[in-house]
Scaffold this motif. Sequence first.
Motif, PDB file in Angstrom:
ATOM      1  N   LEU A  69       0.822  -1.211   0.000  1.00 29.85           N
ATOM      2  CA  LEU A  69       0.000   0.000   0.000  1.00 29.85           C
ATOM      3  C   LEU A  69       0.857   1.264   0.000  1.00 29.85           C
ATOM      4  CD1 LEU A  69      -2.717  -1.274   2.477  1.00 29.85           C
ATOM      5  CD2 LEU A  69      -3.172  -0.510   0.129  1.00 29.85           C
ATOM      6  N   VAL A  70       2.000   1.242   0.704  1.00 30.17           N
ATOM      7  CA  VAL A  70       2.925   2.382   0.673  1.00 30.17           C
ATOM      8  C   VAL A  70       3.443   2.585  -0.753  1.00 30.17           C
ATOM      9  CG1 VAL A  70       5.186   3.220   1.432  1.00 30.17           C
ATOM     10  CG2 VAL A  70       3.607   2.248   3.096  1.00 30.17           C
ATOM     11  N   SER A  71       3.812   1.490  -1.413  1.00 30.10           N
ATOM     12  CA  SER A  71       4.302   1.591  -2.794  1.00 30.10           C
ATOM     13  C   SER A  71       3.248   2.171  -3.722  1.00 30.10           C
ATOM     14  CB  SER A  71       4.736   0.216  -3.296  1.00 30.10           C
ATOM     15  OG  SER A  71       5.812  -0.282  -2.536  1.00 30.10           O
ATOM     16  N   LEU A  72       1.972   1.937  -3.382  1.00 31.27           N
ATOM     17  CA  LEU A  72       0.862   2.491  -4.171  1.00 31.27           C
ATOM     18  C   LEU A  72       0.439   3.875  -3.662  1.00 31.27           C
ATOM     19  CD1 LEU A  72      -1.184  -0.820  -4.428  1.00 31.27           C
ATOM     20  CD2 LEU A  72      -0.016   0.330  -6.332  1.00 31.27           C
ATOM     21  N   LYS A  73       1.199   4.406  -2.685  1.00 34.45           N
ATOM     22  CA  LYS A  73       0.954   5.724  -2.089  1.00 34.45           C
ATOM     23  C   LYS A  73      -0.415   5.818  -1.394  1.00 34.45           C
ATOM     24  CE  LYS A  73       4.095   8.100  -5.241  1.00 34.45           C
ATOM     25  NZ  LYS A  73       5.228   7.918  -4.329  1.00 34.45           N
ATOM     26  N   ARG A  74      -0.873   4.684  -0.895  1.00 34.73           N
ATOM     27  CA  ARG A  74      -2.120   4.644  -0.131  1.00 34.73           C
ATOM     28  C   ARG A  74      -1.746   4.598   1.361  1.00 34.73           C
ATOM     29  NH1 ARG A  74      -5.554  -0.134  -2.751  1.00 34.73           N
ATOM     30  NH2 ARG A  74      -6.886   0.407  -0.980  1.00 34.73           N
ATOM     31  N   PHE A  75      -1.297   5.727   1.858  1.00 28.29           N
ATOM     32  CA  PHE A  75      -0.635   5.755   3.157  1.00 28.29           C
ATOM     33  C   PHE A  75      -1.579   5.472   4.328  1.00 28.29           C
ATOM     34  CE2 PHE A  75       2.022   8.605   0.454  1.00 28.29           C
ATOM     35  CZ  PHE A  75       3.139   7.788   0.416  1.00 28.29           C
ATOM     36  N   LYS A  76      -2.779   6.052   4.307  1.00 29.72           N
ATOM     37  CA  LYS A  76      -3.716   5.809   5.410  1.00 29.72           C
ATOM     38  C   LYS A  76      -4.048   4.329   5.519  1.00 29.72           C
ATOM     39  CE  LYS A  76      -6.052  10.304   5.621  1.00 29.72           C
ATOM     40  NZ  LYS A  76      -7.352  11.010   5.447  1.00 29.72           N
ATOM     41  N   ALA A  77      -4.313   3.705   4.377  1.00 25.80           N
ATOM     42  CA  ALA A  77      -4.625   2.266   4.379  1.00 25.80           C
ATOM     43  C   ALA A  77      -3.424   1.456   4.845  1.00 25.80           C
ATOM     44  CB  ALA A  77      -5.058   1.826   2.978  1.00 25.80           C
ATOM     45  N   ALA A  78      -2.223   1.910   4.474  1.00 26.05           N
ATOM     46  CA  ALA A  78      -1.005   1.210   4.893  1.00 26.05           C
ATOM     47  C   ALA A  78      -0.869   1.233   6.415  1.00 26.05           C
ATOM     48  CB  ALA A  78       0.216   1.848   4.243  1.00 26.05           C
ATOM     49  N   ILE A  79      -1.084   2.401   7.007  1.00 28.07           N
ATOM     50  CA  ILE A  79      -0.963   2.512   8.467  1.00 28.07           C
ATOM     51  C   ILE A  79      -1.995   1.609   9.150  1.00 28.07           C
ATOM     52  CG2 ILE A  79      -1.109   4.062  10.461  1.00 28.07           C
ATOM     53  CD1 ILE A  79       1.401   4.442   8.670  1.00 28.07           C
ATOM     54  N   ARG A  80      -3.207   1.558   8.601  1.00 28.05           N
ATOM     55  CA  ARG A  80      -4.225   0.668   9.175  1.00 28.05           C
ATOM     56  C   ARG A  80      -3.769  -0.786   9.113  1.00 28.05           C
ATOM     57  NH1 ARG A  80      -7.921   4.098   6.447  1.00 28.05           N
ATOM     58  NH2 ARG A  80      -8.185   2.594   4.742  1.00 28.05           N
ATOM     59  N   SER A  81      -3.103  -1.150   8.013  1.00 28.13           N
ATOM     60  CA  SER A  81      -2.633  -2.531   7.853  1.00 28.13           C
ATOM     61  C   SER A  81      -1.539  -2.845   8.872  1.00 28.13           C
ATOM     62  CB  SER A  81      -2.135  -2.752   6.425  1.00 28.13           C
ATOM     63  OG  SER A  81      -2.105  -4.125   6.099  1.00 28.13           O
ATOM     64  N   TYR A  82      -0.595  -1.907   9.060  1.00 27.80           N
ATOM     65  CA  TYR A  82       0.445  -2.115  10.078  1.00 27.80           C
ATOM     66  C   TYR A  82      -0.173  -2.210  11.470  1.00 27.80           C
ATOM     67  CZ  TYR A  82       3.800  -0.757   6.436  1.00 27.80           C
ATOM     68  OH  TYR A  82       4.532  -0.686   5.282  1.00 27.80           O
ATOM     69  N   ASP A  83      -1.178  -1.371  11.734  1.00 26.12           N
ATOM     70  CA  ASP A  83      -1.825  -1.403  13.047  1.00 26.12           C
ATOM     71  C   ASP A  83      -2.513  -2.742  13.290  1.00 26.12           C
ATOM     72  OD1 ASP A  83      -0.896   1.107  13.596  1.00 26.12           O
ATOM     73  OD2 ASP A  83      -2.782   2.141  13.148  1.00 26.12           O
ATOM     74  N   GLN A  84      -3.081  -3.329  12.234  1.00 23.21           N
ATOM     75  CA  GLN A  84      -3.683  -4.665  12.374  1.00 23.21           C
ATOM     76  C   GLN A  84      -2.601  -5.701  12.706  1.00 23.21           C
ATOM     77  OE1 GLN A  84      -5.853  -4.099   8.549  1.00 23.21           O
ATOM     78  NE2 GLN A  84      -7.480  -5.254   9.521  1.00 23.21           N
ATOM     79  N   ALA A  85      -1.429  -5.573  12.034  1.00 22.17           N
ATOM     80  CA  ALA A  85      -0.316  -6.481  12.343  1.00 22.17           C
ATOM     81  C   ALA A  85       0.118  -6.327  13.794  1.00 22.17           C
ATOM     82  CB  ALA A  85       0.860  -6.207  11.402  1.00 22.17           C
ATOM     83  N   ILE A  86       0.193  -5.078  14.259  1.00 22.14           N
ATOM     84  CA  ILE A  86       0.636  -4.797  15.630  1.00 22.14           C
ATOM     85  C   ILE A  86      -0.375  -5.325  16.648  1.00 22.14           C
ATOM     86  CG2 ILE A  86       0.982  -2.889  17.270  1.00 22.14           C
ATOM     87  CD1 ILE A  86       2.272  -1.401  14.769  1.00 22.14           C
ATOM     88  N   SER A  87      -1.659  -5.265  16.311  1.00 18.24           N
ATOM     89  CA  SER A  87      -2.679  -5.778  17.252  1.00 18.24           C
ATOM     90  C   SER A  87      -2.528  -7.283  17.449  1.00 18.24           C
ATOM     91  CB  SER A  87      -4.087  -5.447  16.744  1.00 18.24           C
ATOM     92  OG  SER A  87      -4.405  -6.223  15.596  1.00 18.24           O
ATOM     93  N   VAL A 134       7.690  -4.654  12.224  1.00 25.22           N
ATOM     94  CA  VAL A 134       6.399  -4.044  11.898  1.00 25.22           C
ATOM     95  C   VAL A 134       6.431  -2.555  12.233  1.00 25.22           C
ATOM     96  CG1 VAL A 134       3.905  -4.163  12.180  1.00 25.22           C
ATOM     97  CG2 VAL A 134       5.276  -6.240  12.433  1.00 25.22           C
ATOM     98  N   TRP A 135       6.929  -2.230  13.430  1.00 29.39           N
ATOM     99  CA  TRP A 135       7.028  -0.821  13.827  1.00 29.39           C
ATOM    100  C   TRP A 135       7.966  -0.060  12.892  1.00 29.39           C
ATOM    101  CZ3 TRP A 135       3.736   1.425  16.943  1.00 29.39           C
ATOM    102  CH2 TRP A 135       3.077   0.665  17.910  1.00 29.39           C
ATOM    103  N   PHE A 136       9.060  -0.705  12.481  1.00 29.72           N
ATOM    104  CA  PHE A 136      10.001  -0.068  11.551  1.00 29.72           C
ATOM    105  C   PHE A 136       9.315   0.247  10.223  1.00 29.72           C
ATOM    106  CE2 PHE A 136      13.045  -0.677   8.022  1.00 29.72           C
ATOM    107  CZ  PHE A 136      13.863   0.419   8.259  1.00 29.72           C
ATOM    108  N   ASN A 137       8.596  -0.729   9.676  1.00 30.70           N
ATOM    109  CA  ASN A 137       7.911  -0.501   8.403  1.00 30.70           C
ATOM    110  C   ASN A 137       6.837   0.579   8.529  1.00 30.70           C
ATOM    111  OD1 ASN A 137       9.439  -2.378   7.007  1.00 30.70           O
ATOM    112  ND2 ASN A 137       8.023  -4.053   7.338  1.00 30.70           N
ATOM    113  N   ARG A 138       6.176   0.597   9.677  1.00 32.84           N
ATOM    114  CA  ARG A 138       5.181   1.649   9.934  1.00 32.84           C
ATOM    115  C   ARG A 138       5.870   3.021   9.919  1.00 32.84           C
ATOM    116  NH1 ARG A 138       2.600   4.208  14.436  1.00 32.84           N
ATOM    117  NH2 ARG A 138       0.307   4.283  14.256  1.00 32.84           N
TER     118      ARG A 138
END
Length: 376
Positions: free
Chosen positions: A155-173, A181-185
């Motif tokens: 999603l970051v590569s597609l410049k969909r940043f908000k969706a990317a952060i949501r995806s990382y947050d799901q991984a973190i949960s 995960v935190w590094f990629n976020r």
Amino acid sequence: MNDETQATATTLFEEGVRLFEAREFAAAIAPLSAALKLDPNYTDAWCCRALVFGHLKRYAESIEDFNRALALNPKDHTALYNRSLALAEWDKHKEALESYDQLLLLYPYDYAAWDSKGNSLTLLGRHTEALNAYERSLEFNPSYYKSFTNRGNALVSLKRFKAAIRSYDQAISIQPDDPTVWFNRGCAFMSWEKPEEAISSFDKALEIDPKYAPALNNKGNMLCQLQQDEEALICYNRATEIDPQDTHAWNNRGITLRRLGKTKEAIASYDKAIEADPNNYEAWDNRGYALAKLGKLSEAHASIDRSLQIKPDHVNGIYNKGYCYACQKKTTLAVNHIAQAIKMNPTRYLPTAKTDTDLDSLRKNKRFQAILQGKF
């Protein structure tokens, strides 16, 4: 094959497995090869030796052994999956995709294979297809946090940043204690040009693993953006202590030292970057710029030339050549190089050239003034 021969082949195989598990990869080859000589139809031995070759980065032999195993059992899940991974490690991602597809045709619910297929698609720059692969992985295992992380990267590569952060947050949960995960976020926030949020994520990665050098390096980059150079230098110093071969940390440390007016120390840091990776063209270029600042113009040219030998389209190196020529009062050569840099990347270098005090000696040149107006 008689029972005694089979028993000997099994004993040799078990010895090979023991050595493999002990990470004594080179030593594992002999017993596995002996087992296969006794029993050429020993599928597990072919697979184990293939894994050994893979760990030794002898990829052609690894793939050959996996293919031998698959000739005996075309539906062998382990052989199909590990062959795909070996091809990916060998940077043969198109072939890896064919292997993943063969696997997924037989085992469509293999979430790890969908995730790994996504990684190969990512490395081929096929980010939308990669995103689809990660989502297939999560269909079959909604708790597989690595796919949430990799989905965020796509999603970051597609410049969909908000969706990317949501995806990382799901991984973190699911897995809050994986620093990657935190590094990629944090990297997502970097790409989104949100340095404070990026630093917060890098700090979380470092809280989990204080020796996570990439997080220190990127935190330093963000601190530099916030003009906190002294704090950034602390990060780079720590990163190079942890990993003395981190060429990027040495290079970034050099940039920061130069900005702090410590040009000689900066050059020494660039030298360390080049020692770690002689093909670090950015370090060669930055070293040249620092040498020019010290008035060592012939050495500066030589260093920037080395950068451009490694990467001929390195625009910053071309721009810095122009600066060196300006210092030598070789106005025509200086303007030619600045013009070339602006043509190659007008978004960055046209505004820079308009305000760059390094180019003040060119300000009265009519051609230079025309170029700043976009008239080449």
